[in-house]
Design a protein around this motif. Structure first.
Motif, PDB file in Angstrom:
ATOM      1  N   GLU A 206       0.603  -1.249  -0.017  1.00 12.10           N
ATOM      2  CA  GLU A 206      -0.026  -0.136   0.002  1.00 12.10           C
ATOM      3  C   GLU A 206       0.880   1.324   0.142  1.00 12.10           C
ATOM      4  OE1 GLU A 206       0.168  -2.497   2.177  1.00 12.10           O
ATOM      5  OE2 GLU A 206       0.242  -1.647   4.425  1.00 12.10           O
ATOM      6  N   HIS A 207       1.995   1.217   0.210  1.00 12.30           N
ATOM      7  CA  HIS A 207       2.914   2.323   0.428  1.00 12.30           C
ATOM      8  C   HIS A 207       3.015   2.935  -1.192  1.00 12.30           C
ATOM      9  CE1 HIS A 207       6.094   4.390   2.740  1.00 12.30           C
ATOM     10  NE2 HIS A 207       6.522   4.825   1.552  1.00 12.30           N
ATOM     11  N   ILE A 208       2.928   4.291  -1.241  1.00 11.68           N
ATOM     12  CA  ILE A 208       2.714   4.939  -2.662  1.00 11.68           C
ATOM     13  C   ILE A 208       4.179   5.298  -3.242  1.00 11.68           C
ATOM     14  CG2 ILE A 208       1.519   6.635  -3.876  1.00 11.68           C
ATOM     15  CD1 ILE A 208      -0.506   6.995  -1.460  1.00 11.68           C
ATOM     16  N   MET A 209       4.652   6.353  -2.244  1.00 11.08           N
ATOM     17  CA  MET A 209       6.282   6.670  -2.741  1.00 11.08           C
ATOM     18  C   MET A 209       7.103   5.510  -2.691  1.00 11.08           C
ATOM     19  SD  MET A 209       6.249  10.490  -1.241  1.00 11.08           S
ATOM     20  CE  MET A 209       5.998   9.908   0.342  1.00 11.08           C
ATOM     21  N   ARG A 210       7.455   5.316  -3.981  1.00 10.29           N
ATOM     22  CA  ARG A 210       8.500   3.923  -4.175  1.00 10.29           C
ATOM     23  C   ARG A 210       9.221   3.948  -5.290  1.00 10.29           C
ATOM     24  NH1 ARG A 210       5.752  -1.341  -4.533  1.00 10.29           N
ATOM     25  NH2 ARG A 210       4.446  -0.569  -3.007  1.00 10.29           N
ATOM     26  N   TRP A 211      10.519   3.606  -5.233  1.00  7.54           N
ATOM     27  CA  TRP A 211      11.431   3.583  -6.228  1.00  7.54           C
ATOM     28  C   TRP A 211      12.250   2.300  -6.286  1.00  7.54           C
ATOM     29  CZ3 TRP A 211      10.689   7.543  -2.990  1.00  7.54           C
ATOM     30  CH2 TRP A 211      10.114   8.849  -3.467  1.00  7.54           C
ATOM     31  N   SER A 212      12.557   2.059  -7.499  1.00  2.00           N
ATOM     32  CA  SER A 212      13.280   0.785  -7.819  1.00  2.00           C
ATOM     33  C   SER A 212      14.775   0.877  -7.341  1.00  2.00           C
ATOM     34  CB  SER A 212      13.140   0.183  -9.329  1.00  2.00           C
ATOM     35  OG  SER A 212      13.609   1.227 -10.179  1.00  2.00           O
ATOM     36  N   SER A 213      15.371  -0.249  -6.802  1.00  2.00           N
ATOM     37  CA  SER A 213      16.681  -0.288  -6.444  1.00  2.00           C
ATOM     38  C   SER A 213      17.196  -1.396  -6.432  1.00  2.00           C
ATOM     39  CB  SER A 213      16.548   0.324  -4.688  1.00  2.00           C
ATOM     40  OG  SER A 213      16.393  -0.934  -4.120  1.00  2.00           O
ATOM     41  N   PRO A 214      18.726  -1.628  -6.183  1.00  3.56           N
ATOM     42  CA  PRO A 214      19.056  -2.941  -6.277  1.00  3.56           C
ATOM     43  C   PRO A 214      18.510  -4.011  -5.240  1.00  3.56           C
ATOM     44  CG  PRO A 214      21.034  -1.461  -6.248  1.00  3.56           C
ATOM     45  CD  PRO A 214      19.206  -0.721  -5.875  1.00  3.56           C
ATOM     46  N   TRP A 215      17.979  -3.355  -4.221  1.00  3.39           N
ATOM     47  CA  TRP A 215      17.402  -4.249  -3.117  1.00  3.39           C
ATOM     48  C   TRP A 215      16.000  -4.659  -3.255  1.00  3.39           C
ATOM     49  CZ3 TRP A 215      19.778   0.619  -2.625  1.00  3.39           C
ATOM     50  CH2 TRP A 215      21.040   0.579  -2.671  1.00  3.39           C
ATOM     51  N   SER A 216      15.334  -3.457  -3.659  1.00  2.58           N
ATOM     52  CA  SER A 216      13.822  -3.890  -3.465  1.00  2.58           C
ATOM     53  C   SER A 216      13.147  -2.733  -4.350  1.00  2.58           C
ATOM     54  CB  SER A 216      13.157  -4.065  -2.297  1.00  2.58           C
ATOM     55  OG  SER A 216      13.484  -2.936  -1.414  1.00  2.58           O
ATOM     56  N   GLU A 217      11.798  -2.534  -4.499  1.00  5.74           N
ATOM     57  CA  GLU A 217      11.263  -1.336  -4.726  1.00  5.74           C
ATOM     58  C   GLU A 217      10.933  -0.711  -3.303  1.00  5.74           C
ATOM     59  OE1 GLU A 217       7.194  -0.822  -7.106  1.00  5.74           O
ATOM     60  OE2 GLU A 217       8.935  -1.128  -8.686  1.00  5.74           O
ATOM     61  N   GLY A 218      11.252   0.456  -3.211  1.00  5.56           N
ATOM     62  CA  GLY A 218      11.193   0.933  -1.782  1.00  5.56           C
ATOM     63  C   GLY A 218      11.231   2.353  -1.669  1.00  5.56           C
ATOM     64  N   TYR A 219      12.097   2.701  -0.563  1.00  4.41           N
ATOM     65  CA  TYR A 219      12.298   4.066  -0.346  1.00  4.41           C
ATOM     66  C   TYR A 219      13.362   4.107   0.728  1.00  4.41           C
ATOM     67  CZ  TYR A 219       9.308   3.050   3.783  1.00  4.41           C
ATOM     68  OH  TYR A 219       8.590   2.402   4.859  1.00  4.41           O
ATOM     69  N   PRO A 220      14.174   5.433   0.687  1.00  6.42           N
ATOM     70  CA  PRO A 220      15.197   5.596   1.651  1.00  6.42           C
ATOM     71  C   PRO A 220      14.914   6.051   3.146  1.00  6.42           C
ATOM     72  CG  PRO A 220      14.951   7.802  -0.062  1.00  6.42           C
ATOM     73  CD  PRO A 220      13.820   6.853  -0.242  1.00  6.42           C
ATOM     74  N   GLY A 221      15.796   5.604   4.163  1.00  8.19           N
ATOM     75  CA  GLY A 221      15.432   6.034   5.381  1.00  8.19           C
ATOM     76  C   GLY A 221      15.866   7.241   5.637  1.00  8.19           C
ATOM     77  N   TRP A 222      14.980   8.031   6.487  1.00  7.37           N
ATOM     78  CA  TRP A 222      14.909   9.584   6.708  1.00  7.37           C
ATOM     79  C   TRP A 222      16.592  10.216   6.954  1.00  7.37           C
ATOM     80  CZ3 TRP A 222      14.457  11.809  12.247  1.00  7.37           C
ATOM     81  CH2 TRP A 222      14.450  13.481  11.914  1.00  7.37           C
ATOM     82  N   HIS A 223      17.273   9.426   7.659  1.00  6.90           N
ATOM     83  CA  HIS A 223      18.719  10.039   8.083  1.00  6.90           C
ATOM     84  C   HIS A 223      19.587   9.998   6.733  1.00  6.90           C
ATOM     85  CE1 HIS A 223      16.979   9.177  11.857  1.00  6.90           C
ATOM     86  NE2 HIS A 223      17.236   7.981  11.828  1.00  6.90           N
ATOM     87  N   LEU A 224      19.109   9.161   5.678  1.00  5.11           N
ATOM     88  CA  LEU A 224      20.188   9.223   4.731  1.00  5.11           C
ATOM     89  C   LEU A 224      20.287  10.309   3.891  1.00  5.11           C
ATOM     90  CD1 LEU A 224      22.026   7.058   3.356  1.00  5.11           C
ATOM     91  CD2 LEU A 224      20.255   6.572   1.982  1.00  5.11           C
ATOM     92  N   GLU A 225      19.163  11.194   3.499  1.00  4.44           N
ATOM     93  CA  GLU A 225      18.988  12.220   2.553  1.00  4.44           C
ATOM     94  C   GLU A 225      20.147  13.503   3.154  1.00  4.44           C
ATOM     95  OE1 GLU A 225      15.858  15.242   3.337  1.00  4.44           O
ATOM     96  OE2 GLU A 225      14.776  13.318   3.984  1.00  4.44           O
TER      97      GLU A 225
END
Ligand code: ZN
Length: 489
Positions: A206-225
């Motif tokens: 159900e998560h809307i904001m998602r991007w493909s990546s080498p690991w999964s379709e997902g999103y970055p953790g907050w601290h990373l940006e």
């Protein structure tokens, strides 16, 4: 550039002389808002604090690149990687696209920042626009062995990191305490340790904001940006990183760990944190009904407020306290700040009209030095204001005739206002703007009435000429049923 500016470094826990890495250039990164609700009092303090820092650095002739990020993805409700994305949750409640929510609250934030007279940062990068940089950062940390992938998510390995580096050095937290105090939350069983934090999260269906990546379709953790974007725009090592004290843990502690793990060295040379705001002695929280947005503060539309307070009153109020002290908001304190600001601006008006005496009876030549000393002392704005009010006392005395100021001293006094009140503290005379607006309105009324008289006498040439001449200056007259209205083009 030769100056005595010292700032308190939260990492060394002491005041240090400010020596940028590559003078005259200064890299300044400040954690910006997560844009899922209207900007509130909590946003005003870091904005004003780091605006004052930015203004002072510029005044000292540094070339500052000021980066303030906008968090528009990956900030979950709970800092321990739990709960819904704050923006997605708001999107669901308001029946909007997540990026619509982001735009709405960015607009609100920037409008409020302009009202507070904060200067625009040099770059305002958005997390969602730097997904590739964040993924590259994760790859680096994985390659160095300080992260692990599990079920399509990637977590930072705090335990392994702390064997080589000091996790907790900024916030003073001790890993053993974290170990016993961090609850293992539901759905987090995949973490090796409850205090590990997400670098990449696999998106649930159900998560809307998602991007493909080498690991999964997902999103970055907050601290990373903040690690990824500060280094992208300011280099692997940069001068100042700022933010609210509440961000020290976990956000900034995690940033340090990420950057150190990826690069093998510290990125930030000076950490600066502004203290928090309380309201009538209580922490500001939606659940306590004392949550006041900046729009409400400026309009007075909140049950806790006696009246509206102008943006400059808020700015002045914040600068009356040192940025590392707590500040308590109450109507009484705001009314006092309003009075103080009026006194300062009134003295400025008096100063403009003062005629120089042949000699001075007061010595104000040291006042300027004292003002610089206050700013050099870790942006001590309350002390600076006390010196400026000393100046106010002299101005009023000179106006009463009880003291005299020679022309040289008058010039120093004027330069104190120009430099410290307007340029560095970033205050504006809101009343002056208002009286100008009133004057313009009154003049326009006179012009419109004269034109109406000409029209009544059927002197069309004159009435047309008035309209044409006004148009040349950018004022458009519109003839309505009951008289003319005007607007600026
Ligand atoms: Zn940040």
């Amino acid at each position: 550039m030769d100056n005595n500016f010292t700032i308190y470094n939260s990492l060394s826990r002491k005041k240090e002389p400010f020596k940028p890495l590559h003078p005259p250039f200064v890299g300044l990164y400040v954690c910006g808002p997560t844009v899922y609700s209207d900007a509130h009092l909590g946003h005003a303090r870091p904005a004003v604090t780091f605006d004052m820092l930015y203004r002072y650095l510029k005044h000292l002739e540094y070339k500052v690149r000021y980066v303030r990020n906008i968090t528009d993805v990956g900030h979950l409700e709970n800092d321990a990687d739990e709960g819904e994305d704050k923006i997605e949750k708001r999107a669901r409640l308001e029946h909007m696209e997540p990026m619509e929510v982001v735009q709405k609250y960015i607009n609100n934030f920037l409008k409020n920042m302009e009202q507070l007279n904060t200067l625009h940062p040099s770059i305002e990068p958005r997390a969602s626009g730097h997904i590739i940089e964040q993924q590259e950062f994760i790859s680096k940390i994985l390659k160095k062995g300080y992260a692990y992938e599990i079920n399509g998510s990637v977590y930072f390995d705090v335990d392994k990191y702390s064997k080589k580096y000091d996790y907790g050095k900024l916030s003073g937290r001790v890993l053993e305490d974290l170990q016993t105090n961090t609850r293992s939350l539901e759905g987090q069983e995949e973490k090796r340790n409850p205090f590990d934090f997400a670098l990449w999260k696999k998106a649930s269906p159900e998560h809307i904001m998602r991007w493909s990546s080498p690991w999964s379709e997902g999103y970055p953790g907050w601290h990373l940006e903040c690690s990824a974007m500060s280094i992208k725009y300011l280099g692997e090592v940069f001068d100042i990183h700022g933010g609210g004290m509440d961000l020290q843990f976990p956000h900034h502690e995690c940033e340090i760990a990420q950057s150190t793990a990826a690069l093998g060295k510290e990125s930030v040379r000076y950490w600066m944190h502004n203290n928090m705001i309380t309201i009538n002695g209580q922490k500001m929280a939606r659940s306590l009904n004392n949550f006041i947005t900046l729009d409400q503060l400026f309009s007075g539309d909140h049950p806790l407020l006696y009246k509206a307070y102008s943006p400059m009153t808020i700015r002045f109020f914040l600068m009356q306290a040192h940025y590392r002290s707590t500040v308590d908001f109450s109507n009484e304190a705001l009314l006092a700040a309003e009075k103080g600001l009026q006194k300062l601006m009134k003295a400025h008006e008096t100063l403009k009209k003062l005629k120089p005496s042949l000699s001075s009876t007061v010595d104000i030549s040291t006042l300027k030095t004292k003002c610089y000393e206050a700013m050099d002392d870790d942006l001590n704005s309350p002390t600076l204001l006390s010196y400026l009010f000393e100046g106010v006392k002299y101005i009023n005395a000179a106006s009463d005739g009880t003291e005299r100021l020679a022309s040289g001293d008058l010039e120093i006094m004027k330069s104190l206002f120009r430099t410290f009140v307007f340029e560095i503290l970033g205050l504006k005379d809101e009343e002056a703007g208002k009286s100008n607006d009133k004057l313009t309105g009154d003049l326009m009324k006179i012009i419109i009435n004269l034109r109406q008289d000409a029209k009544d006498r059927k002197e069309w040439g004159i009435s047309d000429k008035i309209r044409e001449e006004l148009k040349k200056t950018g004022i458009i007259l519109k003839d309505m049923k009951d008289g003319a209205e005007w607007e600026v083009e």
